[in-house]
Write an enzyme that holds these catalytic residues in place. Structure first.
Site, PDB file in Angstrom:
ATOM      1  N   ASP A   1     -12.340   9.251   8.911  1.00  0.00           N
ATOM      2  CA  ASP A   1     -11.385   8.196   9.254  1.00  0.00           C
ATOM      3  C   ASP A   1     -11.763   6.783   8.757  1.00  0.00           C
ATOM      4  OD1 ASP A   1      -9.001   7.112  10.939  1.00  0.00           O
ATOM      5  OD2 ASP A   1     -10.808   6.225  12.175  1.00  0.00           O
TER       6      ASP A   1
ATOM      7  N   LYS B   1      -6.890   2.877  -2.387  1.00  0.00           N
ATOM      8  CA  LYS B   1      -7.489   3.618  -1.384  1.00  0.00           C
ATOM      9  C   LYS B   1      -8.128   4.789  -1.930  1.00  0.00           C
ATOM     10  CE  LYS B   1      -6.308   5.939   2.871  1.00  0.00           C
ATOM     11  NZ  LYS B   1      -5.464   6.111   4.163  1.00  0.00           N
TER      12      LYS B   1
ATOM     13  N   GLU C   1      -3.007  -3.001  -2.200  1.00  0.00           N
ATOM     14  CA  GLU C   1      -4.217  -2.396  -1.665  1.00  0.00           C
ATOM     15  C   GLU C   1      -4.502  -0.977  -2.095  1.00  0.00           C
ATOM     16  OE1 GLU C   1      -3.333  -1.870   2.543  1.00  0.00           O
ATOM     17  OE2 GLU C   1      -5.458  -1.042   2.758  1.00  0.00           O
TER      18      GLU C   1
ATOM     19  N   HIS D   1      -8.475  -5.950   4.667  1.00  0.00           N
ATOM     20  CA  HIS D   1      -8.206  -5.218   5.669  1.00  0.00           C
ATOM     21  C   HIS D   1      -9.701  -4.914   6.347  1.00  0.00           C
ATOM     22  CE1 HIS D   1      -3.984  -3.660   5.098  1.00  0.00           C
ATOM     23  NE2 HIS D   1      -3.751  -5.105   5.378  1.00  0.00           N
TER      24      HIS D   1
ATOM     25  N   HIS E   1     -11.673   1.899   2.768  1.00  0.00           N
ATOM     26  CA  HIS E   1     -11.159   2.767   1.481  1.00  0.00           C
ATOM     27  C   HIS E   1     -12.062   2.903   0.432  1.00  0.00           C
ATOM     28  CE1 HIS E   1      -6.734   1.670   2.885  1.00  0.00           C
ATOM     29  NE2 HIS E   1      -7.347   2.404   3.699  1.00  0.00           N
TER      30      HIS E   1
ATOM     31  N   ASP F   1      -7.418  -4.096  10.010  1.00  0.00           N
ATOM     32  CA  ASP F   1      -6.730  -2.612   9.831  1.00  0.00           C
ATOM     33  C   ASP F   1      -7.417  -1.529  10.475  1.00  0.00           C
ATOM     34  OD1 ASP F   1      -4.940  -0.616   9.561  1.00  0.00           O
ATOM     35  OD2 ASP F   1      -5.297  -0.629   7.105  1.00  0.00           O
TER      36      ASP F   1
ATOM     37  N   ASP G   1      -9.767  -2.974   1.607  1.00  0.00           N
ATOM     38  CA  ASP G   1      -9.928  -2.382   3.008  1.00  0.00           C
ATOM     39  C   ASP G   1     -11.191  -1.767   3.356  1.00  0.00           C
ATOM     40  OD1 ASP G   1      -9.677  -0.439   5.028  1.00  0.00           O
ATOM     41  OD2 ASP G   1      -7.672  -0.688   5.072  1.00  0.00           O
TER      42      ASP G   1
ATOM     43  N   ASP H   1     -10.352   3.938  10.182  1.00  0.00           N
ATOM     44  CA  ASP H   1      -9.462   2.766  10.729  1.00  0.00           C
ATOM     45  C   ASP H   1     -10.027   2.857  12.419  1.00  0.00           C
ATOM     46  OD1 ASP H   1      -7.371   2.130   8.898  1.00  0.00           O
ATOM     47  OD2 ASP H   1      -7.138   4.502   8.957  1.00  0.00           O
TER      48      ASP H   1
ATOM     49  N   TRP I   1       0.990  -0.925  -0.026  1.00  0.00           N
ATOM     50  CA  TRP I   1      -0.071  -0.332   0.063  1.00  0.00           C
ATOM     51  C   TRP I   1       0.782   1.316  -0.042  1.00  0.00           C
ATOM     52  CZ3 TRP I   1      -0.188   4.279   3.403  1.00  0.00           C
ATOM     53  CH2 TRP I   1      -1.185   5.107   3.110  1.00  0.00           C
TER      54      TRP I   1
HETATM   55  C1  RNT Z   1      -3.555   2.692   4.806  1.00  0.00           C
HETATM   56  C2  RNT Z   1      -3.791   1.313   4.503  1.00  0.00           C
HETATM   57  C3  RNT Z   1      -2.593   0.446   5.205  1.00  0.00           C
HETATM   58  C4  RNT Z   1      -2.262   0.996   6.503  1.00  0.00           C
HETATM   59  C5  RNT Z   1      -1.043  -0.027   7.146  1.00  0.00           C
HETATM   60  C6  RNT Z   1      -0.779   0.578   8.204  1.00  0.00           C
HETATM   61  O1  RNT Z   1      -4.681   3.661   4.408  1.00  0.00           O
HETATM   62  O2  RNT Z   1      -5.127   1.081   5.071  1.00  0.00           O
HETATM   63  O3  RNT Z   1      -3.183  -0.844   5.036  1.00  0.00           O
HETATM   64  O4  RNT Z   1      -3.342   1.236   7.410  1.00  0.00           O
HETATM   65  O5  RNT Z   1      -0.308  -0.555   6.238  1.00  0.00           O
HETATM   66 ZN    ZN Z   2      -5.447  -1.247   4.878  1.00  0.00          ZN
END
Ligand code: RNT
Ligand code: ZN
Length: 418
Positions: free
Chosen positions: A293, A227, A225, A285, A261, A325, A258, A295, A184
């Site tokens: 956010d 985003k 990955e 993820h 994302h 994640d 993810d 996460d 990523w």
């Molecule tokens: C970032 C990605 C990635 C990170 C990690 C720490 O937006 O989601 O996966 O969160 O690699």
């Molecule tokens: Zn991620």
């Protein structure tokens, strides 16, 4: 009522729907979760004392007690794993190396800098997954890495990726289980680009070079990955969903989805069955987006249940690496880990306990009323009794009992960290 009685009654209730609870638990047990290291130290890593993050990711909060060294992170992760049923995996980043106090550039890291993680993982009896670290570094400070205009900077990050693939293959070989190395990058622009194409063309070329040396799939699996946007990269992300979906399909790499994302009303649950016919393997993820956010700690909500269900009912678990994640620095980090991982497992268990054949029968007969009624009825089934039985079987606390040992650990260990 004791827990044995609750479990027996629950089994009967599920059996009435044609569900074999023991078979479901056997599958749950065979599904490791890849537990991300970065919840334990707010994505800081151990390259230097500061542990400052950059590149569009940022942990917020200053709850005391974060791990300040590899030893502390291992101790905390071991404590967390001891409160989670079953055997799992640990997901590391390149910046979590053991440099014995002497900084090592990212294009020069080696397997030997991760020996301490191999030793720890062997002791835990678990596998390891890996990620190159393309953020929190002067050569990533202007927001570009593998897609940078400057060939020197691209070459530096390509070399870093090569080192990371070697390290990942080393983990895979040492621990006897393939290590997923997930790429990523933060590359993107704050404001409207004049050229959206050139960075993407450079990224394709860099990725091709990164993935050029072939490794034994028994040791290393490569993932990419995407985003949507990041802090300071709101207008354009080079590695967008379409970009990596196409790249993964063309090159048959693992694709990482993810959950944080995508646009807020988009769910990765629906993407799983759309991409799986075209890619060899999936990495998730699992995360929880809240406004800007991506996460937050995962909770047992509809989104999580839907993701787990798609993996289970389509028979995708054997081609999926279930990674998480999230990183919350405003609460006890062990509570964050334990709650999140257990929620992923609870969601998988609920999916494994679904009477899917009956739902499909109703659907195939065109009886959507029966499908709806059944979908709603099964929400009352006693999954809690099955889960607590599973925890007991695995020798870990039931729901409601795992907080006390974490509080004791905070009093005894975490509170003495400054
Ligand atoms: C970032 C990605 C990635 C990170 C990690 C720490 O937006 O989601 O996966 O969160 O690699
Ligand atoms: Zn991620």
């Amino acid at each position: 009522m004791n827990s044995d009685t609750s479990y027996s009654l629950a089994k009967e209730e599920y059996a009435a729907y044609g569900v074999d609870v023991e078979a479901a638990l056997a599958q749950l047990q065979a599904t490791p979760i890849s537990v991300h290291c970065w919840q334990g130290d707010d994505v800081g890593g151990f390259e230097n004392a500061d542990g400052i993050t950059g590149g569009g990711i940022m942990a917020t909060g200053n709850y005391p007690g974060k791990a300040r060294s590899i030893e502390e992170l291992q101790q905390d992760a071991s404590r967390a794993l001891s409160l989670i049923p079953g055997k799992h995996r640990f997901n590391l980043h390149g910046s979590y190396l053991d440099n014995a106090g002497a900084p090592v550039e990212r294009d020069a890291i080696e397997p030997k800098h991760f020996q301490t993680w191999v030793d720890w993982a062997k002791n835990e009896g678990i596998g390891i997954d890996f990620n190159p670290t393309y953020f929190s570094h002067p050569k990533a400070a202007d927001g570009f890495t593998l897609s940078h205009q400057d060939k020197g900077i691209r070459d530096f990050w390509i070399a870093h990726t090569h080192r990371c693939r070697e390290i990942a293959a080393f983990f895979g070989e040492q621990l006897g289980s393939p290590c997923v190395n997930n790429i990523w990058i933060p590359d993107g622009m704050k404001d409207t680009p004049a050229d959206r194409l050139a960075p993407r063309e450079r990224l394709i070329d860099s990725l091709d070079q990164c993935l050029e040396p072939a490794f034994d799939e028994a040791h290393l699996l490569d993932a990419v990955e995407s985003k949507l946007f990041g802090l300071g990269a709101e207008s354009y992300t080079v590695g967008s969903h379409e970009f990596y979906l196409a790249y993964a399909v063309k090159n048959q790499t693992v694709l990482c989805l993810d959950a944080g994302h995508y646009h807020p009303t988009e769910s990765i649950a629906d993407k799983i069955s759309a991409v799986m016919p075209f890619i060899p393997r999936l990495l998730t993820h699992v995360s929880r987006g809240v406004r800007w956010d991506s996460d937050h700690v995962i909770v047992l909500n509809d989104d999580l249940l839907a993701i787990a269900r798609e993996l289970v009912v389509n028979g995708f678990l054997d081609r999926t690496h279930v990674g998480l994640d999230f990183f919350d620095a405003s609460i006890n980090r062990i509570t964050a880990w334990v709650t999140g991982v257990r929620n992923m497992q609870r969601a998988l268990m609920i999916a494994l306990l679904e009477p899917t054949d009956r739902l499909r029968e109703a659907e195939n007969a065109g009886d959507y009323s029966a499908r709806l009624a059944l979908q709603e009825s099964i929400k009352s089934l006693p999954f809690g009794a099955v889960w607590n039985h599973y925890c007991e079987m695995k020798g870990v606390p039931a729901d409601g009992d795992f907080l006390e040992p974490i509080q004791a650990y905070e009093r005894d260990i975490l509170s003495s960290r400054s």
